[in-house]
Design an enzyme around this catalytic site. Structure first.
Site, PDB file in Angstrom:
ATOM      1  N   LYS A   9     -19.778  32.531  43.544  1.00  0.00           N
ATOM      2  CA  LYS A   9     -19.984  33.684  42.662  1.00  0.00           C
ATOM      3  C   LYS A   9     -19.017  34.820  42.984  1.00  0.00           C
ATOM      4  O   LYS A   9     -18.389  34.833  44.051  1.00  0.00           O
ATOM      5  CB  LYS A   9     -21.447  34.144  42.799  1.00  0.00           C
ATOM      6  CG  LYS A   9     -22.463  33.126  42.279  1.00  0.00           C
ATOM      7  CD  LYS A   9     -23.888  33.685  42.368  1.00  0.00           C
ATOM      8  CE  LYS A   9     -24.903  32.710  41.801  1.00  0.00           C
ATOM      9  NZ  LYS A   9     -26.293  33.274  41.847  1.00  0.00           N
ATOM     10  N   TYR A  49     -26.997  30.501  32.190  1.00  0.00           N
ATOM     11  CA  TYR A  49     -28.269  31.061  32.677  1.00  0.00           C
ATOM     12  C   TYR A  49     -29.321  31.180  31.563  1.00  0.00           C
ATOM     13  O   TYR A  49     -30.267  31.952  31.692  1.00  0.00           O
ATOM     14  CB  TYR A  49     -28.022  32.421  33.332  1.00  0.00           C
ATOM     15  CG  TYR A  49     -27.464  32.318  34.744  1.00  0.00           C
ATOM     16  CD1 TYR A  49     -28.128  31.596  35.739  1.00  0.00           C
ATOM     17  CD2 TYR A  49     -26.274  32.955  35.097  1.00  0.00           C
ATOM     18  CE1 TYR A  49     -27.629  31.494  37.027  1.00  0.00           C
ATOM     19  CE2 TYR A  49     -25.767  32.866  36.402  1.00  0.00           C
ATOM     20  CZ  TYR A  49     -26.451  32.130  37.350  1.00  0.00           C
ATOM     21  OH  TYR A  49     -25.961  32.042  38.635  1.00  0.00           O
ATOM     22  N   PHE A  57     -34.172  40.402  34.909  1.00  0.00           N
ATOM     23  CA  PHE A  57     -32.861  40.535  35.556  1.00  0.00           C
ATOM     24  C   PHE A  57     -31.727  39.877  34.764  1.00  0.00           C
ATOM     25  O   PHE A  57     -30.584  39.881  35.203  1.00  0.00           O
ATOM     26  CB  PHE A  57     -32.914  39.968  36.983  1.00  0.00           C
ATOM     27  CG  PHE A  57     -33.316  38.511  37.092  1.00  0.00           C
ATOM     28  CD1 PHE A  57     -32.398  37.493  36.836  1.00  0.00           C
ATOM     29  CD2 PHE A  57     -34.613  38.155  37.470  1.00  0.00           C
ATOM     30  CE1 PHE A  57     -32.758  36.150  36.933  1.00  0.00           C
ATOM     31  CE2 PHE A  57     -34.983  36.808  37.565  1.00  0.00           C
ATOM     32  CZ  PHE A  57     -34.051  35.811  37.297  1.00  0.00           C
ATOM     33  N   ARG A  85     -28.784  22.478  47.572  1.00  0.00           N
ATOM     34  CA  ARG A  85     -29.802  23.542  47.501  1.00  0.00           C
ATOM     35  C   ARG A  85     -30.219  23.965  48.911  1.00  0.00           C
ATOM     36  O   ARG A  85     -30.416  25.145  49.192  1.00  0.00           O
ATOM     37  CB  ARG A  85     -31.031  23.067  46.706  1.00  0.00           C
ATOM     38  CG  ARG A  85     -30.768  22.749  45.249  1.00  0.00           C
ATOM     39  CD  ARG A  85     -30.581  23.919  44.342  1.00  0.00           C
ATOM     40  NE  ARG A  85     -31.727  24.802  44.277  1.00  0.00           N
ATOM     41  CZ  ARG A  85     -31.803  25.879  43.485  1.00  0.00           C
ATOM     42  NH1 ARG A  85     -30.769  26.192  42.686  1.00  0.00           N
ATOM     43  NH2 ARG A  85     -32.851  26.646  43.478  1.00  0.00           N
ATOM     44  N   THR A  91     -33.221  31.469  47.065  1.00  0.00           N
ATOM     45  CA  THR A  91     -32.576  32.422  46.147  1.00  0.00           C
ATOM     46  C   THR A  91     -32.446  33.810  46.765  1.00  0.00           C
ATOM     47  O   THR A  91     -31.387  34.439  46.670  1.00  0.00           O
ATOM     48  CB  THR A  91     -33.412  32.523  44.843  1.00  0.00           C
ATOM     49  OG1 THR A  91     -33.572  31.206  44.309  1.00  0.00           O
ATOM     50  CG2 THR A  91     -32.733  33.427  43.829  1.00  0.00           C
ATOM     51  N   ARG A 102     -26.835  31.470  52.158  1.00  0.00           N
ATOM     52  CA  ARG A 102     -27.438  32.758  51.790  1.00  0.00           C
ATOM     53  C   ARG A 102     -28.100  33.418  52.996  1.00  0.00           C
ATOM     54  O   ARG A 102     -28.069  34.639  53.137  1.00  0.00           O
ATOM     55  CB  ARG A 102     -28.439  32.543  50.654  1.00  0.00           C
ATOM     56  CG  ARG A 102     -27.752  32.247  49.315  1.00  0.00           C
ATOM     57  CD  ARG A 102     -28.738  31.654  48.336  1.00  0.00           C
ATOM     58  NE  ARG A 102     -28.224  31.574  46.969  1.00  0.00           N
ATOM     59  CZ  ARG A 102     -28.861  30.935  45.989  1.00  0.00           C
ATOM     60  NH1 ARG A 102     -30.023  30.331  46.225  1.00  0.00           N
ATOM     61  NH2 ARG A 102     -28.356  30.897  44.778  1.00  0.00           N
ATOM     62  N   ASN A 112     -25.975  36.640  45.504  1.00  0.00           N
ATOM     63  CA  ASN A 112     -26.368  35.699  46.559  1.00  0.00           C
ATOM     64  C   ASN A 112     -25.364  34.555  46.722  1.00  0.00           C
ATOM     65  O   ASN A 112     -25.704  33.449  47.113  1.00  0.00           O
ATOM     66  CB  ASN A 112     -27.790  35.193  46.304  1.00  0.00           C
ATOM     67  CG  ASN A 112     -27.903  34.493  44.972  1.00  0.00           C
ATOM     68  OD1 ASN A 112     -26.929  34.323  44.254  1.00  0.00           O
ATOM     69  ND2 ASN A 112     -29.109  34.060  44.633  1.00  0.00           N
ATOM     70  N   HIS A 115     -24.093  29.265  43.468  1.00  0.00           N
ATOM     71  CA  HIS A 115     -25.018  28.581  42.560  1.00  0.00           C
ATOM     72  C   HIS A 115     -24.924  27.091  42.796  1.00  0.00           C
ATOM     73  O   HIS A 115     -23.829  26.560  42.971  1.00  0.00           O
ATOM     74  CB  HIS A 115     -24.642  28.864  41.089  1.00  0.00           C
ATOM     75  CG  HIS A 115     -25.347  27.950  40.117  1.00  0.00           C
ATOM     76  ND1 HIS A 115     -26.601  28.223  39.635  1.00  0.00           N
ATOM     77  CD2 HIS A 115     -24.988  26.739  39.594  1.00  0.00           C
ATOM     78  CE1 HIS A 115     -26.985  27.217  38.834  1.00  0.00           C
ATOM     79  NE2 HIS A 115     -26.027  26.311  38.794  1.00  0.00           N
ATOM     80  N   GLU A 126     -24.909  21.587  33.037  1.00  0.00           N
ATOM     81  CA  GLU A 126     -24.071  22.660  33.595  1.00  0.00           C
ATOM     82  C   GLU A 126     -22.630  22.195  33.798  1.00  0.00           C
ATOM     83  O   GLU A 126     -21.688  22.937  33.500  1.00  0.00           O
ATOM     84  CB  GLU A 126     -24.660  23.125  34.938  1.00  0.00           C
ATOM     85  CG  GLU A 126     -25.999  23.843  34.782  1.00  0.00           C
ATOM     86  CD  GLU A 126     -26.641  24.206  36.121  1.00  0.00           C
ATOM     87  OE1 GLU A 126     -27.751  24.771  36.102  1.00  0.00           O
ATOM     88  OE2 GLU A 126     -26.043  23.924  37.181  1.00  0.00           O
TER      89      GLU A 126
END
Ligand code: IDP
Ligand code: MG
Length: 149
Positions: A9, A49, A57, A85, A91, A102, A112, A115, A126
């Site tokens: 990100k 998203y 948010f 993950r 998250t 993270r 964070n 993704h 995706e």
């Protein structure tokens, strides 16, 4: 073999953590089969998203993810989705295990760092948003090489 979409990100790129994140995933034995740097536009962010469009948010998240360039990638490996993950951590970085990306580098629930797809079904959708089929390589174990699919 599973594939997962991984986004590094804007905050991770700004902080110079792209290499660290890629390295942590590679060190787990996952293989890069596609990678590009780009700046997401609003339409792509809203689609990627889309599942969160009713969340409070959502607008801020779209603003953040489009704010500066990202690295989009596809990682491949056995149980890649769950492994990624876990390597990312929860998250909210405050709740993420230390030793996770993270948990070690994050502070903010929005910014964070990374993704990773949360299911095989979402991974497929995706990946298709970011990559054309010919942009994705396959790792062939039998010949120990990456090939175009
Ligand atoms: P995930 O990235 O761990 O799968 P999701 O719940 O799918 O988490 O949320 C997508 C992204 O939206 C998060 O990675 C984070 O950037 C942002 N986000 C999630 N929850 C919040 C929140 O409560 N406030 C602000 N941003 C959030
Ligand atoms: Mg998610």
């Amino acid at each position: 073999m599973e594939r997962s979409l991984v986004l590094i990100k804007p905050d991770a790129i700004q902080r110079g953590l792209a290499g660290t994140i890629i390295s942590r995933l590679e060190r787990r034995g996952l293989r890069i089969v596609a990678m590009k740097m780009l700046q997401m536009d609003k339409a792509l962010a809203q689609r990627h998203y889309g599942i969160h469009k009713e969340k409070p948010f959502f607008n801020d998240l779209v603003k953040f993810i489009t704010s500066s360039p990202i690295i989009a990638s596809v990682f491949e490996g056995e149980r890649a989705i769950d492994i990624i993950r876990q390597t990312m951590g929860a998250t909210d970085p405050a709740k993420a295990a230390s030793g996770s990306i993270r948990g070690d580098f994050g502070l903010d629930v929005q910014q964070n760092l990374v993704h990773g797809s949360d299911s095989a079904e979402n991974a497929k959708k995706e990946i298709e948003l970011f990559f054309r089929p010919e942009e994705i390589l396959s790792y062939r174990r039998d010949v120990d090489r990456w090939i175009t699919s």
